[in-house]
Design a protein around this motif. Structure first.
Motif, PDB file in Angstrom:
ATOM      1  N   ILE A 255      -3.021  13.384  -1.230  1.00 45.27           N
ATOM      2  CA  ILE A 255      -4.074  12.435  -0.858  1.00 45.27           C
ATOM      3  C   ILE A 255      -4.506  11.603  -2.053  1.00 45.27           C
ATOM      4  O   ILE A 255      -4.656  10.373  -1.962  1.00 45.27           O
ATOM      5  CB  ILE A 255      -5.274  13.196  -0.258  1.00 45.27           C
ATOM      6  CG1 ILE A 255      -4.892  13.819   1.085  1.00 45.27           C
ATOM      7  CG2 ILE A 255      -6.486  12.273  -0.090  1.00 45.27           C
ATOM      8  CD1 ILE A 255      -5.904  14.823   1.601  1.00 45.27           C
ATOM      9  N   ASN A 256      -4.716  12.252  -3.172  1.00 45.05           N
ATOM     10  CA  ASN A 256      -5.220  11.548  -4.348  1.00 45.05           C
ATOM     11  C   ASN A 256      -4.187  10.606  -4.964  1.00 45.05           C
ATOM     12  O   ASN A 256      -4.553   9.687  -5.702  1.00 45.05           O
ATOM     13  CB  ASN A 256      -5.695  12.548  -5.393  1.00 45.05           C
ATOM     14  CG  ASN A 256      -6.949  13.286  -4.962  1.00 45.05           C
ATOM     15  OD1 ASN A 256      -7.608  12.890  -4.000  1.00 45.05           O
ATOM     16  ND2 ASN A 256      -7.282  14.354  -5.663  1.00 45.05           N
ATOM     17  N   ALA A 257      -2.917  10.816  -4.650  1.00 40.76           N
ATOM     18  CA  ALA A 257      -1.851   9.953  -5.187  1.00 40.76           C
ATOM     19  C   ALA A 257      -1.593   8.731  -4.315  1.00 40.76           C
ATOM     20  O   ALA A 257      -0.828   7.846  -4.703  1.00 40.76           O
ATOM     21  CB  ALA A 257      -0.558  10.753  -5.338  1.00 40.76           C
TER      22      ALA A 257
ATOM     23  N   TRP B  21     -13.652   9.523   4.612  1.00 45.11           N
ATOM     24  CA  TRP B  21     -12.942   9.984   5.803  1.00 45.11           C
ATOM     25  C   TRP B  21     -13.213   9.085   6.996  1.00 45.11           C
ATOM     26  O   TRP B  21     -14.258   8.442   7.100  1.00 45.11           O
ATOM     27  CB  TRP B  21     -13.368  11.414   6.162  1.00 45.11           C
ATOM     28  CG  TRP B  21     -14.814  11.524   6.582  1.00 45.11           C
ATOM     29  CD1 TRP B  21     -15.897  11.693   5.758  1.00 45.11           C
ATOM     30  CD2 TRP B  21     -15.332  11.456   7.928  1.00 45.11           C
ATOM     31  NE1 TRP B  21     -17.053  11.738   6.502  1.00 45.11           N
ATOM     32  CE2 TRP B  21     -16.744  11.597   7.832  1.00 45.11           C
ATOM     33  CE3 TRP B  21     -14.754  11.311   9.181  1.00 45.11           C
ATOM     34  CZ2 TRP B  21     -17.572  11.576   8.948  1.00 45.11           C
ATOM     35  CZ3 TRP B  21     -15.575  11.285  10.307  1.00 45.11           C
ATOM     36  CH2 TRP B  21     -16.970  11.436  10.183  1.00 45.11           C
ATOM     37  N   THR B  22     -12.250   9.044   7.882  1.00 44.96           N
ATOM     38  CA  THR B  22     -12.387   8.453   9.215  1.00 44.96           C
ATOM     39  C   THR B  22     -11.653   9.372  10.171  1.00 44.96           C
ATOM     40  O   THR B  22     -10.557   9.842   9.867  1.00 44.96           O
ATOM     41  CB  THR B  22     -11.756   7.052   9.283  1.00 44.96           C
ATOM     42  OG1 THR B  22     -12.390   6.205   8.325  1.00 44.96           O
ATOM     43  CG2 THR B  22     -11.913   6.453  10.677  1.00 44.96           C
TER      44      THR B  22
ATOM     45  N   MET C 146       0.838  -1.196   0.000  1.00 46.87           N
ATOM     46  CA  MET C 146       0.000   0.000   0.000  1.00 46.87           C
ATOM     47  C   MET C 146       0.872   1.246   0.000  1.00 46.87           C
ATOM     48  O   MET C 146       1.896   1.301   0.682  1.00 46.87           O
ATOM     49  CB  MET C 146      -0.883  -0.004   1.262  1.00 46.87           C
ATOM     50  CG  MET C 146      -1.804   1.202   1.382  1.00 46.87           C
ATOM     51  SD  MET C 146      -2.938   1.103   2.789  1.00 46.87           S
ATOM     52  CE  MET C 146      -1.795   1.300   4.152  1.00 46.87           C
ATOM     53  N   ASN C 147       0.464   2.225  -0.755  1.00 55.51           N
ATOM     54  CA  ASN C 147       1.129   3.529  -0.737  1.00 55.51           C
ATOM     55  C   ASN C 147       0.408   4.414   0.289  1.00 55.51           C
ATOM     56  O   ASN C 147      -0.753   4.769   0.100  1.00 55.51           O
ATOM     57  CB  ASN C 147       1.082   4.183  -2.119  1.00 55.51           C
ATOM     58  CG  ASN C 147       1.949   3.458  -3.118  1.00 55.51           C
ATOM     59  OD1 ASN C 147       3.060   3.052  -2.802  1.00 55.51           O
ATOM     60  ND2 ASN C 147       1.444   3.270  -4.335  1.00 55.51           N
ATOM     61  N   LEU C 148       1.108   4.736   1.362  1.00 55.48           N
ATOM     62  CA  LEU C 148       0.522   5.499   2.458  1.00 55.48           C
ATOM     63  C   LEU C 148       1.239   6.833   2.597  1.00 55.48           C
ATOM     64  O   LEU C 148       2.468   6.880   2.622  1.00 55.48           O
ATOM     65  CB  LEU C 148       0.645   4.722   3.771  1.00 55.48           C
ATOM     66  CG  LEU C 148       0.105   5.402   5.031  1.00 55.48           C
ATOM     67  CD1 LEU C 148      -1.420   5.459   4.985  1.00 55.48           C
ATOM     68  CD2 LEU C 148       0.568   4.663   6.286  1.00 55.48           C
ATOM     69  N   THR C 149       0.472   7.903   2.683  1.00 57.41           N
ATOM     70  CA  THR C 149       1.035   9.222   2.961  1.00 57.41           C
ATOM     71  C   THR C 149       0.696   9.607   4.390  1.00 57.41           C
ATOM     72  O   THR C 149      -0.432   9.384   4.849  1.00 57.41           O
ATOM     73  CB  THR C 149       0.483  10.270   1.977  1.00 57.41           C
ATOM     74  OG1 THR C 149       1.003  10.000   0.683  1.00 57.41           O
ATOM     75  CG2 THR C 149       0.898  11.682   2.382  1.00 57.41           C
TER      76      THR C 149
ATOM     77  N   GLY D 196      -9.071  10.558  -2.461  1.00 55.85           N
ATOM     78  CA  GLY D 196      -8.380   9.526  -1.694  1.00 55.85           C
ATOM     79  C   GLY D 196      -8.957   9.371  -0.300  1.00 55.85           C
ATOM     80  O   GLY D 196      -9.742  10.207   0.178  1.00 55.85           O
ATOM     81  N   ARG D 197      -8.569   8.285   0.360  1.00 58.42           N
ATOM     82  CA  ARG D 197      -9.060   8.011   1.705  1.00 58.42           C
ATOM     83  C   ARG D 197      -8.265   8.760   2.750  1.00 58.42           C
ATOM     84  O   ARG D 197      -7.044   8.849   2.681  1.00 58.42           O
ATOM     85  CB  ARG D 197      -8.977   6.506   2.005  1.00 58.42           C
ATOM     86  CG  ARG D 197     -10.207   5.771   1.568  1.00 58.42           C
ATOM     87  CD  ARG D 197     -10.357   4.418   2.227  1.00 58.42           C
ATOM     88  NE  ARG D 197      -9.194   3.576   2.077  1.00 58.42           N
ATOM     89  CZ  ARG D 197      -8.488   3.093   3.082  1.00 58.42           C
ATOM     90  NH1 ARG D 197      -8.797   3.416   4.326  1.00 58.42           N
ATOM     91  NH2 ARG D 197      -7.464   2.303   2.856  1.00 58.42           N
ATOM     92  N   LEU D 198      -8.979   9.265   3.759  1.00 55.19           N
ATOM     93  CA  LEU D 198      -8.374  10.053   4.832  1.00 55.19           C
ATOM     94  C   LEU D 198      -8.595   9.379   6.178  1.00 55.19           C
ATOM     95  O   LEU D 198      -9.717   8.974   6.498  1.00 55.19           O
ATOM     96  CB  LEU D 198      -9.016  11.444   4.913  1.00 55.19           C
ATOM     97  CG  LEU D 198      -8.799  12.409   3.763  1.00 55.19           C
ATOM     98  CD1 LEU D 198      -9.636  13.660   4.001  1.00 55.19           C
ATOM     99  CD2 LEU D 198      -7.347  12.770   3.669  1.00 55.19           C
TER     100      LEU D 198
END
Length: 204
Positions: free
Chosen positions: A58-60, A146-147, A1-4, A94-96
């Protein structure tokens, strides 16, 4: 997974970078300084107030953890609230997973912890700011993924148990270490188990 991880050099963010790296994820650490976060694959300069740059990050990514606090040197907390509201309005795809404060959690009578006369005065501006951020995300509904995660009231505590327990709007426990919060945050980034809601974490 690519996580920022936005806020990747802070106390919480650095723990998230370390935990995600330990699991073999590719991690981008974003911070105002751009300083290297131990374990990060990439380090970039980013400020939460730079909405366009944050949306791009976020979108990347497959998921993004935001671990950014308001000014703790006596400055106003409102710029952090404004930055989150601008981000929500920008509708990133993207997911937050957002780390917020414990002050919006409820006591046994259903009152917010931040509204208790015993709540520390020094922590109140940050707690009220994150309470407002929580309501902004709730108002956004499913317009973005979002979470929001509220730590236990005594966060950060030094002792890590290597495990955590979960609650919804009432504290799940008193203590929580950065390492145990990081486990919960990376779990949420991987599983997307609490989309569109707030939950809280305490060390087990």
């Amino acid at each position: 997974m690519n996580l920022t991880v936005i806020g990747g050099t802070g106390n919480t963010g650095a723990a998230v970078v370390a935990e995600a790296t330990r699991r073999g994820h590719t991690v981008t650490s974003a911070s105002r300084s751009g300083r290297h976060a131990e374990g990060a694959t990439t380090d970039v300069v980013a400020d939460l107030a730079d909405t366009a740059a944050v949306v791009d990050l976020i979108n990347a990514a497959d998921a993004t953890v935001i671990a950014v606090s308001p000014d703790r040197t006596g400055g106003p907390a409102q710029p952090t609230v404004d930055a989150f509201k601008a981000l929500i309005a920008a509708r990133p795809t993207g997911r937050l997973v957002v780390v917020a404060g414990a002050g919006s959690l409820l006591d046994a009578d259903g009152n917010r912890l931040v509204d208790s006369p015993d709540f520390p005065a020094a922590a109140k501006p940050e707690a009220l700011a994150f309470a407002e951020v929580l309501e902004a995300f709730r108002a956004a509904g499913d317009a973005l993924a979002w979470t929001l995660v509220s730590p236990a009231p005594a966060y950060p505590s030094a002792q890590s148990t290597g495990a955590y327990v979960v609650g919804k709007d009432h504290p799940a426990g008193t203590d929580l270490s950065p390492a145990d919060l990081a486990i919960a945050l990376v779990d949420e980034a991987e599983r997307d188990a609490h989309r569109g809601e707030r939950f809280t974490v305490a060390s087990a």
